[in-house]
Design an enzyme around this catalytic site. Structure first.
Site, PDB file in Angstrom:
ATOM      1  N   ARG A   1       0.824  -1.221   0.000  1.00 14.31           N
ATOM      2  CA  ARG A   1       0.000   0.000   0.000  1.00 14.31           C
ATOM      3  C   ARG A   1       0.852   1.262   0.000  1.00 14.31           C
ATOM      4  O   ARG A   1       0.408   2.334  -0.399  1.00 14.31           O
ATOM      5  CB  ARG A   1      -0.895   0.034   1.242  1.00 14.31           C
ATOM      6  CG  ARG A   1      -1.864  -1.120   1.318  1.00 14.31           C
ATOM      7  CD  ARG A   1      -2.486  -1.195   2.694  1.00 14.31           C
ATOM      8  NE  ARG A   1      -1.476  -1.462   3.723  1.00 14.31           N
ATOM      9  CZ  ARG A   1      -1.724  -1.508   5.031  1.00 14.31           C
ATOM     10  NH1 ARG A   1      -2.952  -1.298   5.486  1.00 14.31           N
ATOM     11  NH2 ARG A   1      -0.761  -1.764   5.895  1.00 14.31           N
TER      12      ARG A   1
ATOM     13  N   ASN B   1       3.289  24.103  13.266  1.00  9.11           N
ATOM     14  CA  ASN B   1       3.144  25.003  12.117  1.00  9.11           C
ATOM     15  C   ASN B   1       3.320  24.258  10.802  1.00  9.11           C
ATOM     16  O   ASN B   1       4.107  23.310  10.725  1.00  9.11           O
ATOM     17  CB  ASN B   1       4.222  26.091  12.163  1.00  9.11           C
ATOM     18  CG  ASN B   1       4.195  26.898  13.439  1.00  9.11           C
ATOM     19  OD1 ASN B   1       3.133  27.199  13.957  1.00  9.11           O
ATOM     20  ND2 ASN B   1       5.361  27.242  13.948  1.00  9.11           N
TER      21      ASN B   1
ATOM     22  N   ARG C   1      12.880  31.202   3.489  1.00 10.85           N
ATOM     23  CA  ARG C   1      12.225  31.802   4.666  1.00 10.85           C
ATOM     24  C   ARG C   1      13.246  31.789   5.794  1.00 10.85           C
ATOM     25  O   ARG C   1      13.882  30.786   6.062  1.00 10.85           O
ATOM     26  CB  ARG C   1      10.979  31.021   5.060  1.00 10.85           C
ATOM     27  CG  ARG C   1       9.887  31.046   3.980  1.00 10.85           C
ATOM     28  CD  ARG C   1       8.656  30.294   4.490  1.00 10.85           C
ATOM     29  NE  ARG C   1       7.673  30.087   3.458  1.00 10.85           N
ATOM     30  CZ  ARG C   1       6.400  30.501   3.527  1.00 10.85           C
ATOM     31  NH1 ARG C   1       5.972  31.153   4.596  1.00 10.85           N
ATOM     32  NH2 ARG C   1       5.560  30.250   2.545  1.00 10.85           N
TER      33      ARG C   1
ATOM     34  N   HIS D   1      15.109  33.050  11.237  1.00 14.84           N
ATOM     35  CA  HIS D   1      14.255  33.609  12.286  1.00 14.84           C
ATOM     36  C   HIS D   1      14.541  32.983  13.647  1.00 14.84           C
ATOM     37  O   HIS D   1      14.910  31.813  13.745  1.00 14.84           O
ATOM     38  CB  HIS D   1      12.775  33.351  11.953  1.00 14.84           C
ATOM     39  CG  HIS D   1      12.327  33.994  10.683  1.00 14.84           C
ATOM     40  ND1 HIS D   1      11.237  33.563   9.976  1.00 14.84           N
ATOM     41  CD2 HIS D   1      12.823  35.042   9.983  1.00 14.84           C
ATOM     42  CE1 HIS D   1      11.076  34.315   8.900  1.00 14.84           C
ATOM     43  NE2 HIS D   1      12.036  35.221   8.878  1.00 14.84           N
TER      44      HIS D   1
ATOM     45  N   LYS E   1      12.738  23.823  17.686  1.00 13.17           N
ATOM     46  CA  LYS E   1      11.912  23.461  16.525  1.00 13.17           C
ATOM     47  C   LYS E   1      12.246  22.058  16.041  1.00 13.17           C
ATOM     48  O   LYS E   1      13.428  21.733  15.866  1.00 13.17           O
ATOM     49  CB  LYS E   1      12.139  24.458  15.377  1.00 13.17           C
ATOM     50  CG  LYS E   1      11.723  25.878  15.745  1.00 13.17           C
ATOM     51  CD  LYS E   1      12.015  26.892  14.664  1.00 13.17           C
ATOM     52  CE  LYS E   1      11.652  28.287  15.191  1.00 13.17           C
ATOM     53  NZ  LYS E   1      12.073  29.385  14.310  1.00 13.17           N
TER      54      LYS E   1
ATOM     55  N   HIS F   1      16.653  29.870  12.578  1.00 19.98           N
ATOM     56  CA  HIS F   1      16.255  28.813  11.646  1.00 19.98           C
ATOM     57  C   HIS F   1      15.786  29.419  10.325  1.00 19.98           C
ATOM     58  O   HIS F   1      15.118  30.455  10.301  1.00 19.98           O
ATOM     59  CB  HIS F   1      15.099  27.992  12.253  1.00 19.98           C
ATOM     60  CG  HIS F   1      14.453  27.060  11.278  1.00 19.98           C
ATOM     61  ND1 HIS F   1      13.124  27.139  10.930  1.00 19.98           N
ATOM     62  CD2 HIS F   1      14.973  26.037  10.539  1.00 19.98           C
ATOM     63  CE1 HIS F   1      12.848  26.194  10.047  1.00 19.98           C
ATOM     64  NE2 HIS F   1      13.950  25.524   9.795  1.00 19.98           N
TER      65      HIS F   1
ATOM     66  N   TYR G   1       6.567  22.038  11.367  1.00 19.83           N
ATOM     67  CA  TYR G   1       7.448  22.058  12.539  1.00 19.83           C
ATOM     68  C   TYR G   1       6.675  22.327  13.809  1.00 19.83           C
ATOM     69  O   TYR G   1       5.827  23.180  13.884  1.00 19.83           O
ATOM     70  CB  TYR G   1       8.610  23.046  12.380  1.00 19.83           C
ATOM     71  CG  TYR G   1       8.269  24.421  11.881  1.00 19.83           C
ATOM     72  CD1 TYR G   1       7.979  24.651  10.547  1.00 19.83           C
ATOM     73  CD2 TYR G   1       8.253  25.504  12.755  1.00 19.83           C
ATOM     74  CE1 TYR G   1       7.675  25.921  10.088  1.00 19.83           C
ATOM     75  CE2 TYR G   1       7.954  26.776  12.304  1.00 19.83           C
ATOM     76  CZ  TYR G   1       7.659  26.973  10.971  1.00 19.83           C
ATOM     77  OH  TYR G   1       7.347  28.222  10.517  1.00 19.83           O
TER      78      TYR G   1
ATOM     79  N   LYS H   1      10.289  41.438   4.505  1.00 20.90           N
ATOM     80  CA  LYS H   1      10.856  41.445   5.857  1.00 20.90           C
ATOM     81  C   LYS H   1      12.243  40.798   5.866  1.00 20.90           C
ATOM     82  O   LYS H   1      13.184  41.327   6.453  1.00 20.90           O
ATOM     83  CB  LYS H   1       9.900  40.669   6.778  1.00 20.90           C
ATOM     84  CG  LYS H   1      10.334  40.542   8.213  1.00 20.90           C
ATOM     85  CD  LYS H   1       9.291  39.805   9.061  1.00 20.90           C
ATOM     86  CE  LYS H   1       9.422  38.296   8.931  1.00 20.90           C
ATOM     87  NZ  LYS H   1       8.527  37.555   9.842  1.00 20.90           N
ATOM     88  N   ASP H   2      12.363  39.658   5.194  1.00 20.53           N
ATOM     89  CA  ASP H   2      13.626  38.919   5.258  1.00 20.53           C
ATOM     90  C   ASP H   2      14.729  39.529   4.388  1.00 20.53           C
ATOM     91  O   ASP H   2      15.904  39.227   4.582  1.00 20.53           O
ATOM     92  CB  ASP H   2      13.396  37.443   4.902  1.00 20.53           C
ATOM     93  CG  ASP H   2      12.694  36.701   6.024  1.00 20.53           C
ATOM     94  OD1 ASP H   2      12.637  37.238   7.148  1.00 20.53           O
ATOM     95  OD2 ASP H   2      12.186  35.588   5.782  1.00 20.53           O
TER      96      ASP H   2
HETATM   97  C1  LIG Z   1       5.639  32.154  12.518  1.00 22.55           C
HETATM   98  C2  LIG Z   1       4.162  32.569  12.662  1.00 22.55           C
HETATM   99  C3  LIG Z   1       3.621  33.491  11.807  1.00 22.55           C
HETATM  100  N1  LIG Z   1       2.339  33.877  11.944  1.00 22.55           N
HETATM  101  C4  LIG Z   1       1.769  34.851  10.984  1.00 22.55           C
HETATM  102  C5  LIG Z   1       2.480  36.177  10.912  1.00 22.55           C
HETATM  103  C6  LIG Z   1       2.271  36.574   9.469  1.00 22.55           C
HETATM  104  O1  LIG Z   1       1.001  37.209   9.327  1.00 22.55           O
HETATM  105  C7  LIG Z   1       2.228  35.262   8.711  1.00 22.55           C
HETATM  106  C8  LIG Z   1       3.526  34.917   8.005  1.00 22.55           C
HETATM  107  O2  LIG Z   1       4.580  35.060   8.945  1.00 22.55           O
HETATM  108  P1  LIG Z   1       6.091  35.067   8.480  1.00 22.55           P
HETATM  109  O3  LIG Z   1       6.272  35.890   7.274  1.00 22.55           O
HETATM  110  O4  LIG Z   1       6.943  35.393   9.669  1.00 22.55           O
HETATM  111  O5  LIG Z   1       6.287  33.511   8.084  1.00 22.55           O
HETATM  112  P2  LIG Z   1       7.640  32.740   7.799  1.00 22.55           P
HETATM  113  O6  LIG Z   1       8.596  33.622   7.083  1.00 22.55           O
HETATM  114  O7  LIG Z   1       7.299  31.454   7.183  1.00 22.55           O
HETATM  115  O8  LIG Z   1       8.215  32.525   9.283  1.00 22.55           O
HETATM  116  C9  LIG Z   1       8.699  31.304   9.725  1.00 22.55           C
HETATM  117  O9  LIG Z   1       9.980  31.091   9.153  1.00 22.55           O
HETATM  118  C10 LIG Z   1      10.632  29.882   9.547  1.00 22.55           C
HETATM  119  C11 LIG Z   1      11.997  29.873   8.919  1.00 22.55           C
HETATM  120  C12 LIG Z   1      10.633  29.670  11.005  1.00 22.55           C
HETATM  121  O10 LIG Z   1      11.562  29.117  11.580  1.00 22.55           O
HETATM  122  C13 LIG Z   1       9.386  30.023  11.753  1.00 22.55           C
HETATM  123  O11 LIG Z   1       9.582  30.050  13.142  1.00 22.55           O
HETATM  124  C14 LIG Z   1       8.774  31.296  11.257  1.00 22.55           C
HETATM  125  O12 LIG Z   1       9.583  32.403  11.711  1.00 22.55           O
HETATM  126  O13 LIG Z   1       1.898  34.270   9.684  1.00 22.55           O
HETATM  127  C15 LIG Z   1       1.548  33.350  12.927  1.00 22.55           C
HETATM  128  O14 LIG Z   1       0.340  33.703  13.062  1.00 22.55           O
HETATM  129  N2  LIG Z   1       2.062  32.430  13.786  1.00 22.55           N
HETATM  130  C16 LIG Z   1       3.361  32.015  13.685  1.00 22.55           C
HETATM  131  O15 LIG Z   1       3.809  31.145  14.492  1.00 22.55           O
END
Ligand SMILES: Cc1cn([C@H]2C[C@H](O)[C@@H](COP(=O)(O)OP(=O)(O)O[C@H]3O[C@@H](C)C(=O)[C@@H](O)[C@H]3O)O2)c(=O)[nH]c1=O
Length: 184
Positions: free
Chosen positions: A23, A48, A59, A62, A72, A119, A132, A169-170
Site C-alpha cells: 500500500r 506550524n 524563509r 528567524h 523546533k 532557523h 514544525y 521582511k527577510d
Molecule cells: C511564525 C508565525 C507566523 N504567523 C503569521 C504572521 C504573518 O502574518 C504570517 C507569516 O509570517 P512570516 O512571514 O513570519 O512567516 P515565515 O517567514 O514562514 O516565518 C517562519 O519562518 C521559519 C523559517 C521559522 O523558523 C518560523 O519560526 C517562522 O519564523 O503568519 C503566525 O500567526 N504564527 C506564527 O507562528
C-alpha cells in the site's frame, strides 16, 4: 528512529523508520519517549505548516528572544528543502556556525533545532510543505531575524540572492555582527 548528532552536537538529525508494504509505508514520526531519551525533555506547544509555491523560496533566518526562544522539530512532508540552523548562543564554541540538512518527503528526515538558534530554509522543489513543532508560542513582538545570505555565516545556499523568492521582511534582516547578544 535514528538520532544522529551533527557538527553542532545539540542539533540532531532524526530519521524515522518506515514500514513498507504494497500500500505504501507507515512511519512513527514523533515519540515522546524516544525524543526524551535521545535529546531531552522538551514540551511542544504549537505546530506550524507552511507551503511555498516555488523552488528557491527562502524563509528565515528567524528566532525569538529569550525567554520566548523556540526549539523546533522540522520535517518536510511534501517536496524537498534545505534546512539551516545558526548557533546564536553567545559563549558557545560554535557561535555563528551553521548546520544544514536536506529534508524531503523521500528521505523522511527531521531536524531538531534547540532554543538559541536561528532557523531558515530554502525549498528545493516547487509545491513544498514544511511542518514544525515548536516549544514556545509565537510572539510577534519578540520575533527577530538574521539576514539569510550574510557572508559572515558562510552558508552554502542552493539559490542566489538574485533568484531567491524572499519576503520583504527577510530582505532587510540585520547581519550577524549587528545582532544584540540574547542567548547565553
Ligand atoms: C511564525 C508565525 C507566523 N504567523 C503569521 C504572521 C504573518 O502574518 C504570517 C507569516 O509570517 P512570516 O512571514 O513570519 O512567516 P515565515 O517567514 O514562514 O516565518 C517562519 O519562518 C521559519 C523559517 C521559522 O523558523 C518560523 O519560526 C517562522 O519564523 O503568519 C503566525 O500567526 N504564527 C506564527 O507562528
Amino acid at each position: 528512529m535514528l538520532f544522529e548528532q551533527t557538527s553542532i552536537p545539540e542539533v540532531v538529525l532524526i530519521t524515522p523508520n518506515r514500514m513498507e508494504d504494497e500500500r505504501g509505508y507507515f512511519s512513527e514520526t514523533f515519540r515522546s519517549d524516544q525524543f526524551e531519551a535521545n535529546i531531552g525533555s522538551f514540551a511542544f506547544v504549537q505546530e506550524n505548516l507552511s507551503y511555498s509555491r516555488k523552488a528557491g523560496t527562502v524563509r528565515g533566518l528567524h528566532y525569538q528572544l529569550a525567554p520566548h526562544a523556540q526549539g523546533k522539530l522540522v520535517s518536510c512532508p511534501v517536496g524537498a528543502l534545505w534546512d539551516v540552523a545558526v548557533d546564536l548562543r553567545h559563549g558557545s564554541p560554535t557561535f555563528g556556525r551553521f548546520v544544514a540538512a536536506e529534508l524531503s518527503d523521500e528521505n523522511g528526515r527531521q531536524l531538531w533545532i534547540p532554543p538559541g538558534f536561528a532557523h531558515g530554509f530554502c525549498t528545493l522543489k516547487p509545491e513544498t510543505t514544511i511542518c514544525y513543532k515548536v516549544t514556545a508560542y509565537y510572539k510577534q513582538e519578540v520575533e527577530r531575524g538574521l539576514f539569510w545570505n550574510d557572508p559572515a555565516l558562510e552558508i552554502t545556499w542552493p539559490t542566489s540572492i538574485a533568484e531567491a523568492v524572499v519576503s520583504d521582511k527577510d530582505k532587510k534582516q540585520p547581519r550577524l555582527n549587528e545582532l544584540y547578544a540574547n542567548f547565553a
